[in-house]
Enzyme design. Structure first.
Site, mmCIF file in Angstrom:
data_model
loop_
_atom_site.group_PDB
_atom_site.id
_atom_site.type_symbol
_atom_site.label_atom_id
_atom_site.label_comp_id
_atom_site.label_asym_id
_atom_site.label_seq_id
_atom_site.Cartn_x
_atom_site.Cartn_y
_atom_site.Cartn_z
ATOM 1 N N GLN A 1 0.828 -1.215 0.000
ATOM 2 C CA GLN A 1 0.000 0.000 0.000
ATOM 3 C C GLN A 1 0.863 1.265 0.000
ATOM 4 O O GLN A 1 0.462 2.312 0.527
ATOM 5 C CB GLN A 1 -0.951 0.004 1.205
ATOM 6 C CG GLN A 1 -2.191 -0.832 0.989
ATOM 7 C CD GLN A 1 -3.007 -0.349 -0.207
ATOM 8 O OE1 GLN A 1 -3.148 0.844 -0.461
ATOM 9 N NE2 GLN A 1 -3.549 -1.290 -0.963
ATOM 10 N N SER A 2 2.045 1.170 -0.583
ATOM 11 C CA SER A 2 2.979 2.300 -0.585
ATOM 12 C C SER A 2 2.438 3.505 -1.353
ATOM 13 O O SER A 2 2.070 3.397 -2.527
ATOM 14 C CB SER A 2 4.288 1.833 -1.210
ATOM 15 O OG SER A 2 5.114 2.940 -1.503
#
Ligand SMILES: *Cc1c(COP(=O)(O)O)cnc(C)c1O
Length: 354
Positions: A87-88
């Site tokens: 989920q960067s």
């Protein structure tokens, strides 16, 4: 005691670095009277809206990539290799920035708990934005990035792995953010006592470096999203700031002992929600219409709220909270939000049509 440098001098130092245009700058500085009132204790909170940098849901990486990818372009790079958690925000903004610059993007992300739950939030956007995504299930993530760079070279691309030099340049970008904040405070005829932010290294370090270089009486507080050794963290922030100082060719240096950084609001660990963090997400949303995220900024704001309520940020003080973005992760954390907020669906019937 070194002589403080001027804003003009810092601006000139930034202007000497290679740069591409990605962000809509300056981002707004919003006064948040309803939020300040709800938190209580007579502290004025303003939010620096780096969630509104304008590139694919925004965030602090847009500002950082103006310099990092400026450097990549200056080196003739045609492809970018980077990646972090699934989920960067960094990865999603890299995908957007490279799309805009006509570069190839390979994201080497972790196959972590969130990616196992499906393609949502930032990971979804990575695909929409056309990045090639690889999810590393085990082994060395950096090693995979280097393998990918090698593959790209064989295809005739010139790869740029976002790493050390990009870190110094991205930190310098946050000296630029500080200059914006100071100009915006001037326009409001205001000053600030605190600048608070979610903190990896660069954003916090750049803000702190700018404050120290200018000799300003502002406390810069970082709220980290992950647990770790305090001494190491402070050295990391100071070291990153000092790399940026060298890049900018200014004499100011940060000292680890003077860095304010806390992991008190992380909860269990990185990427695992806290109840106080979700409360902070809802409070800022419901008082100001501003969205935070569950991983970085919700936890950071929960820390700011706690310190105001305990008087550690005293009555009468002004706080500028630098909103670093991350909001697409809200969607990937829907299950936690739904459970926390009691968002039950009220299914109703309308009146019979006549
Ligand atoms: C990456 C990120 C941070 C940390 O940024 P650093 O420059 O590493 O300090 C903070 N908040 C959000 C939302 C991020 O995506």
């Amino acid at each position: 005691m070194s002589v403080p440098v001027t804003r003009e001098r810092l601006r000139a130092a930034l202007d000497r670095l290679p740069r591409v245009t990605l962000a809509d700058l300056p981002t707004p500085l919003h006064d948040c009277p309803r939020f300040s009132e709800a938190v209580g204790n007579g502290v004025r909170v303003l939010v620096k809206r780096d969630d509104l940098t304008g590139l694919a849901f925004g965030g602090n990486k847009t500002r950082k990539f103006e310099f990092a990818l400026g450097d990549a372009k200056a080196q003739g790079a045609t492809a970018v290799v980077t990646g972090a958690a699934s989920q960067s925000n960094h990865a999603r903004q890299a995908a957007a920035a490279t799309a805009r610059l006509g570069m190839k993007c390979v994201l080497v992300n972790r196959h972590d708990h969130r990616s196992q739950m499906g393609i949502q939030g930032n990971l979804l956007l990575d695909y929409v934005l056309g990045a090639e995504v690889r999810l590393v299930k085990n082994g060395n993530q950096q090693g995979v990035k280097e393998q990918v760079a090698e593959e790209l070279r064989k295809q005739g691309e010139v790869p740029y792995i976002i790493g050390g030099r990009a870190r110094a340049l991205g930190t310098a970008a946050y000296v630029g953010c500080l200059l914006e904040i100071l100009d915006q405070l001037d326009a409001l005829d205001a000053t600030t006592d605190f600048i608070c932010t979610a903190s990896g290294h660069g954003t916090h370090a750049g803000l702190a470096l700018g404050v120290k270089a200018l000799g300003l009486p502002i406390r810069v507080q970082g709220y980290t999203p992950s647990r770790g050794d305090e001494q190491q963290r402070k050295e990391g922030v100071a070291g990153t700031g000092n790399e940026a100082a060298e890049t900018l060719e200014i004499v100011t240096r940060l000292e680890a002992a003077a860095v304010e950084s806390t992991d008190a609001y992380v909860g269990e660990n990185y990427g695992i929600v806290t109840q106080a963090g979700l409360d902070a997400v809802q409070l800022l949303a419901r008082t100001e219409g501003i969205l935070l995220d569950p991983v970085y900024t919700g936890k950071a704001v929960s820390g700011v709220i706690d310190r105001i309520q305990k008087g550690e940020i005293p009555a009468g003080a002004t706080v500028v909270y630098v909103h670093t973005g991350g909001t697409p992760a809200l969607f990937a954390y829907a299950p936690e939000l739904v459970a926390h907020g009691d968002y039950s669906q009220q299914i109703v019937s309308g009146p019979e049509t006549v």
